[in-house]
Design a protein around this motif. Structure first.
Motif, PDB file in Angstrom:
ATOM      1  N   CYS A 221      56.965  40.366  45.124  1.00  7.49           N
ATOM      2  CA  CYS A 221      56.075  39.426  45.806  1.00  7.49           C
ATOM      3  C   CYS A 221      56.217  39.534  47.329  1.00  7.49           C
ATOM      4  O   CYS A 221      57.296  39.331  47.869  1.00  7.49           O
ATOM      5  CB  CYS A 221      56.357  37.996  45.359  1.00  7.49           C
ATOM      6  SG  CYS A 221      55.321  36.802  46.228  1.00  7.49           S
ATOM      7  N   PRO A 222      55.125  39.837  48.037  1.00  8.86           N
ATOM      8  CA  PRO A 222      55.216  40.037  49.487  1.00  8.86           C
ATOM      9  C   PRO A 222      55.562  38.755  50.241  1.00  8.86           C
ATOM     10  O   PRO A 222      56.017  38.830  51.377  1.00  8.86           O
ATOM     11  CB  PRO A 222      53.819  40.533  49.867  1.00  8.86           C
ATOM     12  CG  PRO A 222      52.931  40.054  48.781  1.00  8.86           C
ATOM     13  CD  PRO A 222      53.763  40.069  47.538  1.00  8.86           C
TER      14      PRO A 222
ATOM     15  N   ILE B  95      57.717  34.563  46.588  1.00  4.58           N
ATOM     16  CA  ILE B  95      57.640  33.394  45.714  1.00  4.58           C
ATOM     17  C   ILE B  95      58.616  33.611  44.561  1.00  4.58           C
ATOM     18  O   ILE B  95      58.533  34.617  43.858  1.00  4.58           O
ATOM     19  CB  ILE B  95      56.207  33.187  45.183  1.00  4.58           C
ATOM     20  CG1 ILE B  95      55.247  32.974  46.354  1.00  4.58           C
ATOM     21  CG2 ILE B  95      56.152  32.010  44.217  1.00  4.58           C
ATOM     22  CD1 ILE B  95      53.794  32.996  45.969  1.00  4.58           C
TER      23      ILE B  95
ATOM     24  N   CYS C  77      52.495  41.039  41.285  1.00  5.81           N
ATOM     25  CA  CYS C  77      53.308  40.470  40.205  1.00  5.81           C
ATOM     26  C   CYS C  77      52.690  40.720  38.833  1.00  5.81           C
ATOM     27  O   CYS C  77      53.407  40.827  37.834  1.00  5.81           O
ATOM     28  CB  CYS C  77      53.548  38.977  40.435  1.00  5.81           C
ATOM     29  SG  CYS C  77      52.071  37.972  40.554  1.00  5.81           S
TER      30      CYS C  77
ATOM     31  N   CYS D 251      50.998  32.134  47.928  1.00  4.63           N
ATOM     32  CA  CYS D 251      50.417  33.328  47.292  1.00  4.63           C
ATOM     33  C   CYS D 251      49.215  33.868  48.060  1.00  4.63           C
ATOM     34  O   CYS D 251      48.315  33.118  48.421  1.00  4.63           O
ATOM     35  CB  CYS D 251      49.998  32.998  45.858  1.00  4.63           C
ATOM     36  SG  CYS D 251      49.143  34.336  45.040  1.00  4.63           S
ATOM     37  N   ILE D 252      49.229  35.192  48.294  1.00  5.76           N
ATOM     38  CA  ILE D 252      48.086  35.812  48.969  1.00  5.76           C
ATOM     39  C   ILE D 252      47.246  36.637  47.987  1.00  5.76           C
ATOM     40  O   ILE D 252      46.446  37.470  48.392  1.00  5.76           O
ATOM     41  CB  ILE D 252      48.534  36.671  50.176  1.00  5.76           C
ATOM     42  CG1 ILE D 252      49.575  37.715  49.757  1.00  5.76           C
ATOM     43  CG2 ILE D 252      49.104  35.781  51.289  1.00  5.76           C
ATOM     44  CD1 ILE D 252      49.985  38.663  50.894  1.00  5.76           C
ATOM     45  N   ARG D 253      47.451  36.394  46.681  1.00  4.64           N
ATOM     46  CA  ARG D 253      46.611  36.996  45.636  1.00  4.64           C
ATOM     47  C   ARG D 253      46.585  38.519  45.708  1.00  4.64           C
ATOM     48  O   ARG D 253      45.527  39.130  45.577  1.00  4.64           O
ATOM     49  CB  ARG D 253      45.155  36.486  45.727  1.00  4.64           C
ATOM     50  CG  ARG D 253      44.998  34.993  45.911  1.00  4.64           C
ATOM     51  CD  ARG D 253      45.084  34.229  44.622  1.00  4.64           C
ATOM     52  NE  ARG D 253      44.732  32.843  44.825  1.00  4.64           N
ATOM     53  CZ  ARG D 253      45.616  31.860  44.968  1.00  4.64           C
ATOM     54  NH1 ARG D 253      46.919  32.112  44.937  1.00  4.64           N
ATOM     55  NH2 ARG D 253      45.212  30.617  45.133  1.00  4.64           N
ATOM     56  N   CYS D 254      47.762  39.114  45.909  1.00  2.00           N
ATOM     57  CA  CYS D 254      47.805  40.572  46.002  1.00  2.00           C
ATOM     58  C   CYS D 254      47.801  41.207  44.624  1.00  2.00           C
ATOM     59  O   CYS D 254      47.439  42.348  44.461  1.00  2.00           O
ATOM     60  CB  CYS D 254      49.038  41.003  46.782  1.00  2.00           C
ATOM     61  SG  CYS D 254      50.576  40.800  45.843  1.00  2.00           S
ATOM     62  N   SER D 255      48.267  40.469  43.623  1.00  2.00           N
ATOM     63  CA  SER D 255      48.352  40.883  42.215  1.00  2.00           C
ATOM     64  C   SER D 255      49.506  41.836  41.913  1.00  2.00           C
ATOM     65  O   SER D 255      49.576  42.366  40.802  1.00  2.00           O
ATOM     66  CB  SER D 255      47.027  41.458  41.685  1.00  2.00           C
ATOM     67  OG  SER D 255      46.703  42.661  42.304  1.00  2.00           O
TER      68      SER D 255
ATOM     69  N   ILE E  53      51.834  34.761  38.415  1.00  2.00           N
ATOM     70  CA  ILE E  53      51.389  33.723  39.353  1.00  2.00           C
ATOM     71  C   ILE E  53      50.529  32.694  38.623  1.00  2.00           C
ATOM     72  O   ILE E  53      50.633  31.484  38.873  1.00  2.00           O
ATOM     73  CB  ILE E  53      50.652  34.313  40.588  1.00  2.00           C
ATOM     74  CG1 ILE E  53      50.261  33.217  41.577  1.00  2.00           C
ATOM     75  CG2 ILE E  53      49.423  35.122  40.205  1.00  2.00           C
ATOM     76  CD1 ILE E  53      51.407  32.429  42.156  1.00  2.00           C
TER      77      ILE E  53
HETATM   78  S1  SF4 Z   1      52.991  39.001  44.033  1.00  2.00           S
HETATM   79 FE1  SF4 Z   1      53.195  37.043  45.122  1.00  2.00          FE
HETATM   80  S2  SF4 Z   1      51.479  37.036  46.559  1.00  2.00           S
HETATM   81 FE2  SF4 Z   1      51.061  38.641  45.090  1.00  2.00          FE
HETATM   82  S3  SF4 Z   1      49.745  37.631  43.540  1.00  2.00           S
HETATM   83 FE3  SF4 Z   1      51.868  37.502  42.805  1.00  2.00          FE
HETATM   84  S4  SF4 Z   1      52.585  35.537  43.582  1.00  2.00           S
HETATM   85 FE4  SF4 Z   1      50.749  36.018  44.721  1.00  2.00          FE
END
Ligand code: SF4
Lengths: 500, 194
Positions: free
Chosen positions: A380-381, A384, A324, A318-322, A347
């Protein structure tokens, strides 16, 4: 335990409360819709988006599979570049390191770049207990900190607040901790941002110590990367004499070139921009430019626990893009607080159980906070597969109750079902009972499903939890096995099975 | 056991039986977009930054016009005759805060994303000078513009501190409405020299 808000009720209770807050639901619906549309537009612009996702997932997966080697390389490159590397097993150790570096400077305050890792470890509270003030400098974090509130979104922690609420927070609270909000402050976003600029500038100019996280840590070059929008990150990373970065061990990528897919994926997924306004990279100390003392704290705090889970490991990509969060039908309606953690949304529903285990009821409720619709996986980029991990974590929750002295009602029901299904006679008797219930419900039930099938309303007893928000279809009056017998396998033309 | 050794040991045991080698699929390239300079200008302007194009001999005049008398700090290696501009001399943050503007060159421009990257060489100066003043005038040579992010990554030296700039400072923290201008320079003026 860390990264979860102390004393939060389990998800269903917190969600029910959030659903009753119409202002919150309006704020959330507006905000998530806006950002979803922006993301969709800039993602559509990239014809090779799916290949880019595969590359991004691959970069992170490769880094995780050989993590120990990459961590050692990172430590080595950082040290050669003049940085001091610390390792922290858990939140407490990490906070103690930051406090002791700060105190060694004789400083009683730090300026902070928005960072999920420092929120996860509760750094601000720990520093405060040590007599050190930690000033959040990201606008949304400032709103949350001044409002004595909890963050509710990874990217926009104050997503649950609208402009009028923010103006009130600024007017009431800024004066107590520094430069007050200007007289006659309006609720225009530009005016509010202007007030934050004035309020924080004095803190940036005088700060001796800054604390940051990092979006990526490049092993082969010892480079840390911070992706941001406002310039508060650049202020913190540039002006103070000492910089402390708290970096989760899963932030590692192997090589400098690996940043390519990541820096193309993150801004489009996160803020819905081709590129975010500012990205800073630095490798240790640069003589005559920026902080002359650079510390990096490599943080475990449950990550090795998640790493050991063969299904759940991918959550560490996860790169914490948000992205999702913004597409999740559950998040959109209940908001971030109901998840009881700094990592909300889909996430959060997998990361919190993976980092902490499912031993407390709050964390154990999170894998169920989903409809398994799959929208999160699609956006999800780093690909995941959140739904699969959710299902796997549900199994982990069930497993954790196997040895309970008083079994859960589901466990009793499942045991009973196994006993019934394992004998043809017992099954036939159960089917007769079920058919009777079906005929009764078919005649008297006032609840019908789309298509006209009769349904049971709210059931009493242990089934109440299940039926309080769902309709239970009435069982057919005749079972398949009974119909087969009666019609000689359908050859006697007995089409009418009755019931449904 | 030290925290370091314990964490590394836990990582190793967590990955016991996991094959460490993993083939990363190559990141795709964008198709040829034609005139890179034109795309760069279009994308920079999309962030509500101002772009002026000029020929090399006119550069000093154009920059002076953009500054319009603003008190400007410049890096020691700028190599441009700007009357009234003050060369950076290791000013403190407070001293930098009294300048209205800064003029720098850049290391690379990225057409696809409208990004400018500074590597803080002497013609760009240390990071603080292009951060504190409210107007950043950034001179980019058309020959410095590359197609996309991977081209920039290949050119840049990770040992140097880098600042990637895409438009003026901005925030979307209030109702996800984009507002230009928070802590970094509120105005970004790019001068593209061909
Ligand atoms: S979309 Fe994927 S990368 Fe982005 S916050 Fe959610 S789990 Fe993390």
């Amino acid at each position: 335990m860390s990264g979860t808000f102390v004393g939060m009720p389990a998800f269903p209770t917190a969600a029910r409360e959030a659903l009753g807050d119409t202002q919150l639901r309006r704020n959330l619906a507006h905000a998530t819709r806006t950002i979803r549309d922006k993301r969709a537009k800039v993602v559509a612009e990239v014809e090779e988006w799916e290949e880019l996702r595969l590359a991004g997932a691959g970069v992170k997966e490769a880094a995780l599979r050989d993590l120990a080697t990459h961590l050692e390389t990172l430590e080595d490159s950082l040290t050669r570049a003049g940085a001091t590397v610390h390792w922290a097993r858990d939140a407490e150790e990490a906070c103690a390191i930051v406090a002791s570096v700060t105190k060694a400077q004789g400083a009683d305050e730090v300026v902070k770049v928005k960072s999920m890792a420092t929120q996860e470890i509760g750094l601000n509270e720990a520093l405060e207990a040590d007599g050190i003030a930690a000033w959040e400098t990201d606008l949304a974090e400032l709103i949350v900190q001044l409002g004595e509130d909890l963050p509710s979104h990874i990217l926009v922690p104050a997503i649950h607040r609208n402009r009028a609420e923010i103006r009130e927070i600024f007017r009431r609270r800024m004066g107590a901790v520094g430069r007050p909000a200007p007289d006659g402050l309006s609720d225009e976003p530009a005016a509010l941002a202007g007030a934050a600029r004035e309020h924080l500038r004095e803190k940036f100019l005088r700060a001796k110590v800054a604390v940051s996280g990092a979006n990526f840590a490049v092993a082969d070059t010892g480079t840390l990367v911070v992706v941001e929008s406002e310039g508060n990150g650049r202020m913190c990373l540039t002006l103070p004499e000492v910089l402390i970065s708290v970096v989760g061990i899963e932030k590692v990528v192997a090589t400098w070139a690996d940043l390519d897919p990541m820096l193309r994926l993150l801004p489009r997924s996160s803020t819905g921009e081709r590129m975010n306004p500012y990205t800073s990279t630095w490798s240790g100390v640069t003589p005559g430019d920026g902080p002359q003392e650079v510390h990096v704290v490599l943080l475990d705090n449950g990550r090795t626990r998640a790493l050991a889970d063969d299904v759940g490991r991918q959550a560490l990509r996860c790169i914490r893009c948000s992205a999702c969060l913004n597409v999740c039908p559950v998040y959109e309606r209940v908001g971030g607080h109901a998840y009881g953690s700094v990592y909300p949304g889909p996430i959060g529903a997998i990361l919190n159980p993976l980092l902490n285990g499912v031993t407390d009821p709050q964390t154990a409720s999170l894998p169920y906070a989903s409809t398994l619709c799959g929208a999160c996986f699609e956006v999800c980029p780093v690909r995941i597969d959140i739904p699969s991990v959710l299902v796997d974590q549900r199994a982990a929750v069930v497993d954790s109750h196997r040895d309970d002295r008083i079994p859960k009602p589901e466990a009793v029901a499942m045991k009973g079902a196994a006993w019934t299904f394992s004998s043809a006679r017992r099954l036939a008797r159960a089917e007769q009972a079920s058919g009777l219930a079906g005929r009764v419900l078919g005649r008297f039930s006032r609840t019908t499903l789309p298509g006209g099938q009769a349904a049971a309303g709210r059931l009493p007893g242990p089934a109440a939890g299940w039926t309080s928000a769902r309709d239970l279809p009435a069982p057919p009056a005749e079972s398949f096995r009974a119909w087969w017998l009666r019609t000689n396998g359908g050859t006697d033309g007995g089409q009418d099975g009755g019931g449904s | 056991m030290s925290a370091r050794d314990e964490i590394l040991a836990k990582v190793r045991s967590a990955l016991d039986g996991v094959e460490p080698a993993y083939a990363v699929p190559p990141a795709p390239r964008v198709p040829d977009r034609g005139d890179l300079a034109a795309l760069f200008v279009e994308r920079v302007e999309d962030y509500r930054a101002v772009v002026t194009r000029c020929a090399a001999p006119d550069l000093a005049g154009v920059v002076a016009q953009v500054l319009d008398g603003a008190r400007a700090v410049v890096p020691p290696g700028l190599d441009l005759d700007l009357p009234g501009a003050v060369t950076d001399d290791g000013f403190t943050a407070y001293e930098l805060d009294r300048f209205d503007a800064v003029v720098t060159r850049a290391r690379v421009g990225i057409a696809e994303t409208g990004t400018i990257v500074l590597d803080h060489a002497p013609d760009q100066g240390r990071r603080a000078i292009s951060l504190v003043p409210d107007l950043h005038v950034c001179i980019v040579d058309a020959g410095q513009v590359v197609a996309d992010v991977p081209d920039a990554i290949a050119l840049l030296d990770p040992a140097r501190p880098l600042t990637w700039i895409s438009g003026p400072s901005a925030t979307s923290d209030i109702e996800l409405d984009r507002v230009e201008g928070v802590h970094g320079p509120r105005t970004l003026h790019v001068v593209l020299v061909s």
